[in-house]
Design a protein around this motif. Structure first.
Motif, mmCIF file in Angstrom:
data_model
loop_
_atom_site.group_PDB
_atom_site.id
_atom_site.type_symbol
_atom_site.label_atom_id
_atom_site.label_comp_id
_atom_site.label_asym_id
_atom_site.label_seq_id
_atom_site.Cartn_x
_atom_site.Cartn_y
_atom_site.Cartn_z
ATOM 1 N N GLY A 1 -5.916 0.358 0.920
ATOM 2 C CA GLY A 1 -5.450 1.711 0.097
ATOM 3 C C GLY A 1 -5.715 2.925 0.902
ATOM 4 O O GLY A 1 -4.972 3.796 0.886
ATOM 5 N N TYR B 1 -11.731 5.682 -2.324
ATOM 6 C CA TYR B 1 -11.118 4.434 -1.728
ATOM 7 C C TYR B 1 -11.956 3.796 -0.688
ATOM 8 O O TYR B 1 -12.044 2.477 -1.073
ATOM 9 C CB TYR B 1 -9.785 4.563 -1.345
ATOM 10 C CG TYR B 1 -8.456 4.532 -2.363
ATOM 11 C CD1 TYR B 1 -7.660 3.389 -2.484
ATOM 12 C CD2 TYR B 1 -8.218 5.759 -3.409
ATOM 13 C CE1 TYR B 1 -6.561 3.419 -3.386
ATOM 14 C CE2 TYR B 1 -7.300 5.589 -3.953
ATOM 15 C CZ TYR B 1 -6.467 4.667 -3.945
ATOM 16 O OH TYR B 1 -5.337 4.520 -4.769
ATOM 17 N N ASN C 1 -11.948 -0.217 -0.596
ATOM 18 C CA ASN C 1 -10.741 -0.672 -0.438
ATOM 19 C C ASN C 1 -10.070 0.113 0.706
ATOM 20 O O ASN C 1 -9.171 1.201 0.645
ATOM 21 C CB ASN C 1 -9.716 0.092 -1.807
ATOM 22 C CG ASN C 1 -8.242 -0.330 -1.993
ATOM 23 O OD1 ASN C 1 -7.793 -0.930 -0.899
ATOM 24 N ND2 ASN C 1 -7.579 0.089 -2.926
ATOM 25 N N ASN D 1 0.967 -1.453 0.002
ATOM 26 C CA ASN D 1 -0.045 0.158 -0.067
ATOM 27 C C ASN D 1 0.927 1.296 -0.141
ATOM 28 O O ASN D 1 0.416 2.438 -0.682
ATOM 29 C CB ASN D 1 -0.969 -0.144 1.394
ATOM 30 C CG ASN D 1 -1.968 -1.093 1.148
ATOM 31 O OD1 ASN D 1 -2.350 -1.460 0.439
ATOM 32 N ND2 ASN D 1 -2.013 -1.942 2.394
#
Length: 264
Positions: free
Chosen positions: A231, A223, A228, A46
């Protein structure tokens, strides 16, 4: 009857509990997601992905550009205003200060909506000037946060210093550059911190002004909206580190030159 007494440490317990639950614990959750993958395994992907993705880096630099431009515009508008208010002998000085503060009492959405209508009437299509409209909207929103600390600092300056400068032969411009401006640096630093930091992440202004570009706040939201979390957590953690670094630098400059000697 036993008298109940509270020490200072005991009175600080509720505050410590609040910090642990709503600051420290969420921060640990953020760190956990930032340095793990979908399987919960530790990884630096990440972190490396952020610095290798041109989209995230472009968003970061665009956010810096908006924040720096907004801060500079607010400073150029706020300092003369604060200086005039602090040094003038106007009877309605407090009323004028109140006029600058009153917009902050109005709902944020209503203020930006009204600004959007004005800009639409002037420009027609707001999509033509996204950067300009973002700066105008954030300047309109954050300007009072720049005026108030500078005004407070200038109004508390010792007038004897200016009298001494004039007695030594300094004219008005020299006295301002050698006395007032350096001594008002702490207020400038406070105002810059209060404007630059939220301008880096305030994507609501861009969304309400139909701005199609991203800044760091909207990137993080995208994100998390896409589930996600890893991230998004890394981007949030990097942004937090940048903000902490900026705060330490500005606070360190203020501590090293509490009377603004760096400008002399």
């Amino acid at each position: 009857m036993h008298k109940i007494s509270f020490s200072r440490k005991a009175l600080g317990i509720p505050y410590v509990i609040f910090l642990m639950l709503f600051v420290v614990a969420p921060l640990f959750v953020l760190i956990y997601y930032a340095f793990t993958n979908g399987s919960g395994q530790p990884t630096l992907q990440n972190l490396t992905g952020f610095f290798s993705d041109p989209n995230t880096l472009g968003t970061l630099f665009y956010s810096f550009g908006i924040a720096m431009t907004t801060t500079l515009v607010c400073l150029l508008l706020a300092y003369p205003t604060a200086y005039i208010l602090a040094t003038s002998k106007l009877k309605g000085q407090s009323v004028i200060i109140m006029l600058f503060i009153m917009p902050m009492w109005i709902n944020f959405s209503l203020r930006i909506t009204a600004l959007k209508e004005i800009l639409t009437w002037i420009e027609g299509n707001l999509a033509y000037y996204p950067f300009l409209n973002a700066v105008i909207g954030m300047t309109y929103d954050f300007l009072p946060f720049m005026i108030l600390p500078i005004y407070t600092t200038i109004s508390k300056l010792d007038g004897a210093l200016l009298e001494a400068a004039r007695d030594l032969g300094a004219d008005e411009l020299t006295a301002f550059l050698k006395v007032t401006l350096p001594l008002s640096v702490p207020g400038i630093i406070s105002g810059v911190s209060m404007v630059f930091l939220p301008a880096m992440t305030n994507y609501v202004v861009l969304d309400m002004l139909y701005n199609s570009t991203y800044i760091m706040g909207s990137l993080i939201g995208s994100y998390f909206a896409a589930y996600n979390w890893h991230g998004g957590s890394m981007i949030a953690l990097i942004l937090l580190a940048i903000i902490c670094l900026f705060t330490l630098l500005t606070r360190g400059a203020e501590d090293e030159n509490p009377r603004g000697g760096a400008l002399l």
